[in-house]
Structures are given as structure tokens and as C-alpha cells.
Design an enzyme around this catalytic site. Sequence first.
Site, PDB file in Angstrom:
ATOM      1  N   ARG B  18     -27.858   3.609 -19.251  1.00 16.15           N
ATOM      2  CA  ARG B  18     -28.689   2.958 -20.265  1.00 16.15           C
ATOM      3  C   ARG B  18     -29.201   1.611 -19.730  1.00 16.15           C
ATOM      4  O   ARG B  18     -30.385   1.476 -19.471  1.00 16.15           O
ATOM      5  CB  ARG B  18     -27.910   2.782 -21.588  1.00 16.15           C
ATOM      6  CG  ARG B  18     -28.834   2.501 -22.779  1.00 16.15           C
ATOM      7  CD  ARG B  18     -29.349   1.093 -22.840  1.00 16.15           C
ATOM      8  NE  ARG B  18     -28.250   0.128 -22.898  1.00 16.15           N
ATOM      9  CZ  ARG B  18     -28.418  -1.172 -22.726  1.00 16.15           C
ATOM     10  NH1 ARG B  18     -29.620  -1.682 -22.477  1.00 16.15           N
ATOM     11  NH2 ARG B  18     -27.380  -1.998 -22.768  1.00 16.15           N
ATOM     12  N   ASP B  19     -28.316   0.640 -19.509  1.00 15.05           N
ATOM     13  CA  ASP B  19     -28.801  -0.634 -18.965  1.00 15.05           C
ATOM     14  C   ASP B  19     -29.379  -0.390 -17.571  1.00 15.05           C
ATOM     15  O   ASP B  19     -30.373  -1.009 -17.167  1.00 15.05           O
ATOM     16  CB  ASP B  19     -27.674  -1.676 -18.933  1.00 15.05           C
ATOM     17  CG  ASP B  19     -28.190  -3.098 -19.129  1.00 15.05           C
ATOM     18  OD1 ASP B  19     -29.251  -3.419 -18.562  1.00 15.05           O
ATOM     19  OD2 ASP B  19     -27.540  -3.891 -19.830  1.00 15.05           O
ATOM     20  N   SER B 172     -27.148 -11.003 -22.867  1.00 22.07           N
ATOM     21  CA  SER B 172     -28.317 -10.318 -22.301  1.00 22.07           C
ATOM     22  C   SER B 172     -28.962 -11.086 -21.162  1.00 22.07           C
ATOM     23  O   SER B 172     -29.637 -10.498 -20.322  1.00 22.07           O
ATOM     24  CB  SER B 172     -29.379 -10.110 -23.386  1.00 22.07           C
ATOM     25  OG  SER B 172     -28.801  -9.698 -24.586  1.00 22.07           O
ATOM     26  N   HIS B 203     -23.778  -9.703 -17.845  1.00 24.53           N
ATOM     27  CA  HIS B 203     -24.621  -9.530 -16.658  1.00 24.53           C
ATOM     28  C   HIS B 203     -24.183 -10.517 -15.584  1.00 24.53           C
ATOM     29  O   HIS B 203     -23.595 -11.556 -15.881  1.00 24.53           O
ATOM     30  CB  HIS B 203     -26.104  -9.728 -17.002  1.00 24.53           C
ATOM     31  CG  HIS B 203     -26.683  -8.569 -17.750  1.00 24.53           C
ATOM     32  ND1 HIS B 203     -27.387  -7.569 -17.143  1.00 24.53           N
ATOM     33  CD2 HIS B 203     -26.622  -8.230 -19.051  1.00 24.53           C
ATOM     34  CE1 HIS B 203     -27.763  -6.665 -18.031  1.00 24.53           C
ATOM     35  NE2 HIS B 203     -27.313  -7.042 -19.213  1.00 24.53           N
TER      36      HIS B 203
END
Lengths: 343, 343
Positions: B18-19, B172, B203
Site C-alpha cells: 500500500r505505502d 506521514s 517514515h
Amino acid sequence: MTRPELRHDVRITDTTLRDGSHAMDHQFSEAQVRDTVRALDRAGVEVIEVSHGDGIGGSSFNYGFSRTDEMTLIAAAREEATTAKIAVLLVPGIGTADDLRRAHDAGAEMVRVATHCTEADVSPQHFGVAHGLGMETVGFLMMAHRTSPEDLAAQARIMVDAGCQAPYVTDSAGALLMHEARARFEAVVAEVGDEAWVGYHGHQNIAMGVANSVIAQEVGVRYIDGSLCALGAGAGNSPTEVLAAVFDRLGVDTGLDVLAMLDAAQEVVQPYLPRWPKMDRNAIVQGWAGVYSSFLLHAERAAERYKVPAHDILRRCGELGYVGGQEDMIIDVALTLAGERAS
Amino acid sequence: MTRPELRHDVRITDTTLRDGSHAMDHQFSEAQVRDTVRALDRAGVEVIEVSHGDGIGGSSFNYGFSRTDEMTLIAAAREEATTAKIAVLLVPGIGTADDLRRAHDAGAEMVRVATHCTEADVSPQHFGVAHGLGMETVGFLMMAHRTSPEDLAAQARIMVDAGCQAPYVTDSAGALLMHEARARFEAVVAEVGDEAWVGYHGHQNIAMGVANSVIAQEVGVRYIDGSLCALGAGAGNSPTEVLAAVFDRLGVDTGLDVLAMLDAAQEVVQPYLPRWPKMDRNAIVQGWAGVYSSFLLHAERAAERYKVPAHDILRRCGELGYVGGQEDMIIDVALTLAGERAS
């Protein structure tokens, strides 16, 4: 020897041109060194290390031959630096007092004497020579995960008593978790922090180098190492440009210009990278199993030659407790594993 | 909705599919999805997220078209998983309740409803639909660096009251430093920790994803995200295989087989990587300036088209405070910068 005054909250040493020599398979050209030093110096880096990956005198069959004589590289670096000091690494047993004198003559103003974390007693002679030459001194206690915080502090004491101005917690395997790093920083700062600066040199094998650098600064460590694009052994070092950005966000003064550091990494170093250092299986195994980061390319070569996976070689090296200087045992391990597979 | 029982100390969700879709420019093939799910499932990963990078329904001109219909990918993933649950991402305004029903029909058993960190009030309808479908629920509070710990906790409360079983601190931009992450984890755990699990999605833009995951676990966060080879937006996510190795070293039970995770990353994902996610200038700027990680490829395309540096575009996006959903503004910024340069 008293310790030098600090100009900033943290004194950053960039080791692209020394630890990065491992990742470059010791093939730096003089032009690459000049360009990199110019960019680092302009961005405000205070100390720039230039040597064979295994320190001065490292160019050899066992450790890999340098493309360019390191004295030529040191002299070139010295010419380009306007404010940064040029440092060299010296591993007793690989480099000699004579190598150090030649490095000093070529322009090196600081020596970083590196021993295994339990063998600080091989360093005093070299600190003595450095003192005689008027050089700044740093002491690397390598593979710092392999001994206790208390013992590491006792080893730092040996170095400081021999004239070392800054003993380092050197996480050569990129293995230290945050609580393990913190305990070592605190113990060494408690032991020698009134007389010397304490340093930290990290690798990103399990992604802890930058985080440990933040913790280091919090608990009184004042010398911190990085490499542009993380260029260094294993998954590479803490990227100096990331340290610049993180310390900027934290309000910790490093004297670094963040944008100039980002440019140096992107525009000077990235173009000559043979491969971007990364947390692949081999590098992660080094952090997980506590294996000397500079074993990486040696293990990859042995893996290809003897048809056994490099990560198996590295794990076995971890089990057997091999340390820097035992690179020749990597072939032995590969042969043993190949034999086990055949039988 | 009560929260599910935990089988391990930490419940790992892998978001490679997904990411990672951002980093793959949404070009996953069905074979890549099947191979990745099989490897993750075999290695013990409990939740596997499969969707367009911007969530179900994201395939569009604005966000980038998927190569393969995501319902096909979700169904393929469901077929391959023997114990892992398949999750989908849903961003209200991009995905709809109807998309969610179709994803459920294709085999999705969990939905992760994602809103900007101050807009949890757009999520309750979707939690209601998920509840009706008998799906597990997670709530993403994106760009969590953009609001205070206290407000983030209040937003998590809105989600939990609407039936969310696990609100997430979703970094994010990869911007949260360790003390900032810790404060948010603690505030959210204090607010909803008796009723719901708290999650963390990180991240690596400034190398903090893995370190923040360790801190998360220490302070009671129980859902933690990663991606194989860090495949994800920006410099990528916390690498799941590194999380496996680090939690193993910490004695934290994740249910993951470390060697199988290392193999999955190296042998399944690495071969299809268009480029290894890395902390280059653009990605570091995202963490430093707090810019939505999935803006990366959009900014790089705009940079090429309008001849202005991508990192300048990203920094301007940070100054202007753009968030997910404002991808069309990236072109605007590039045009403005090009105009400024010309004049």
C-alpha cells in the site's frame, strides 16, 4: 593534553573519506577527495577524516589496496580545507608511528587511534607520538557493544590517561540499541567527562545511528561522526546531512549549513557512489548479530568465490566473535560453510 | 466495537503493498502482490495492507493510475494469506463507502480510515460502514507532527467513539523527532488506551522510523507499521525486516521470523524495486520541513517539467502547509517557483 575548546554544541566529524573508503573498496581518486573536502568545509564541517578504511597503512593484500596513495589524498584534503581540520585513522598493528609522522607531514592535524573496545592498552604509544607532533587526539573504542558500559569507561580512562582528548563509543557493528548506547555514553561521560570530550561513531545497520546520535548529545557526548550519503561500511554511517537536519530541528548548534550539507551529499558524493549504502540483508545481519561493519565487502567476495550466502558467513563471524583485524578468517568461515553444505 | 485480543507483544502491519504503491508509482502486478503476501504470511506478519498508495479508489489522474485493479490485488492477496489478515486504506474523499464494500467482498478484513490529524470528524461514517461489514478498524491521524499531543489525543477520542479499534499516530512526513513522537504516543495512550490499541506508522525521511517504533512499544503502542526494503513514500517506511531484527534483540515478541523477513525483503521485494527508497536530498527535506511523504514523486515530475529543483518545491509545500489531497497544488508551486526564477 587538555581538550580543545568547542565552538559549537557538537563537533561534527565527517568520515566519508575514511569509513566511506570501505564502501568505495578504497578506490577514491584525488579529484573526489578534493571535491568532497571543499563541499564539507564550505558547509561548516569542523573535522574531515581522510585515510584508507582501515586507517593509514591499511592499503594491503589483507585489507584491500588503495587506488591513490593516502598521503597524496591527505595533502590534497589539507589544501582544500579553509577552516576544517584533517584527521586520520590509525589502527595500531596496521598503521605505525612512522605512518603517523608522514600523515602529519602531509597535513593531518588530528589522529584517531582505534583499538578493540577491550584493548585500549595498545594505544598509549601512539597518543605519545601524536602529542610530540602537536596533533589533536581521539581514541576509538571499536565494537563497543562487545563490552559492558563499566568496562568501556575503564578503557576510556586508559586512553585519556595516555593523552587522548576524546575517547569514542565506536559502534563498529551498528549493533547498539538506544538503551545500550545510552548506558555506554553515560558511563564514559561519568568517567572522563571532566577532562575529555566523549565521542560517538555509529552505523545504520539496524537504523540506530542517527537516533543514538540524538541520545548522545542529550547525555553529554560532544564529538559525533557521520558520512555523506551514509557512505561507510555495512549499511553506512549516520548520514552527516541527516545529522545536520535533525540537530537543526532540535536547536542544537553544530555550525553546519543544512542546505549546503544536502547539496554536498546530493551533488558531490552521490555521483561517485558505486552503490548507495543500504540496510539490505547482509547489513542488517551485521547489526543484528554484532559483526564488524567493514567485513561486508570481504564477506560478499568470499560468498561469490565459495558459493555460500554472505549473510551466513557474517552470522557465523558474529557467533565466533571475530573483530577488526581478523579479515583473513572470513575466508576460513566461507570454506567451513561450503564444506558443511557439501557434506 | 471492542478491540481484538493481541497474540504478541506487538502486532505488525506490513504496508509494502500500500505505502509501497507510491514508490512503485502504483504499478504493482498481481504476481508481485501474490509473491509478497506469501512471503510475509510465511514469516508471521499478522496484517498485510493492499491498496492504491492513496487508498482504495485512489487510481485517478490526480493521484496516479494503478496498473492493476486494486480489487484484483486484494482478492489475490486474500487467496495467498493463510493466517495474515488483509487490510485496505481508505481516505474519506478519495475512497467511498461503496469502495469499502467492494474491498470487503474481495476479501479485505480490516479497514484503515485515514484523515488529516485535525479532521477525525470525517471518519465516523466509514467506521460505521466497516462495523456493519464486520471488519476490523484502524484510524490514521496523518501528518501527526502538525498538531499538539493533546489535540491528537482528542482526535483519537473522536475516532474511538466512532468505533475505531486502533487510532494511529501517523507520521506521514517522517518528521517526528523522538521526543515529539513519545509525547504523542503517551497522550493518545492516556486518552484511549483502556479501550483501544494505539498504533504508529513511521517514515525514514530523517532516520527516525525504527527508533520511534522502539519508543512506541516502550510506552504502550501495540500496532506498528513497516514495509519490506522500506518500500514506501519519501525515504520509505520503517523497514519491517529491521523492525523484526530490532524487536528480536529487545526481546519483544512480534511473532516474526527474522530470517524469513530478511529473505522476503531480499529475495522477493528487492528484485522488483524501481529504486531503493533512500534518504536523498528530497526525502530529507520532507522530514526536515514536514512535507507529506507521498508528494515526492509528484514533486520530482513537476521539477522535471517546470525546471525547478524538487527540493525547492517540497520546501515551499512545507511552508504553505499543504497536506494529503492537495497534490494538485504541487504544480502550482512549481509554476510559481519557475516564475520567480524567470523574473
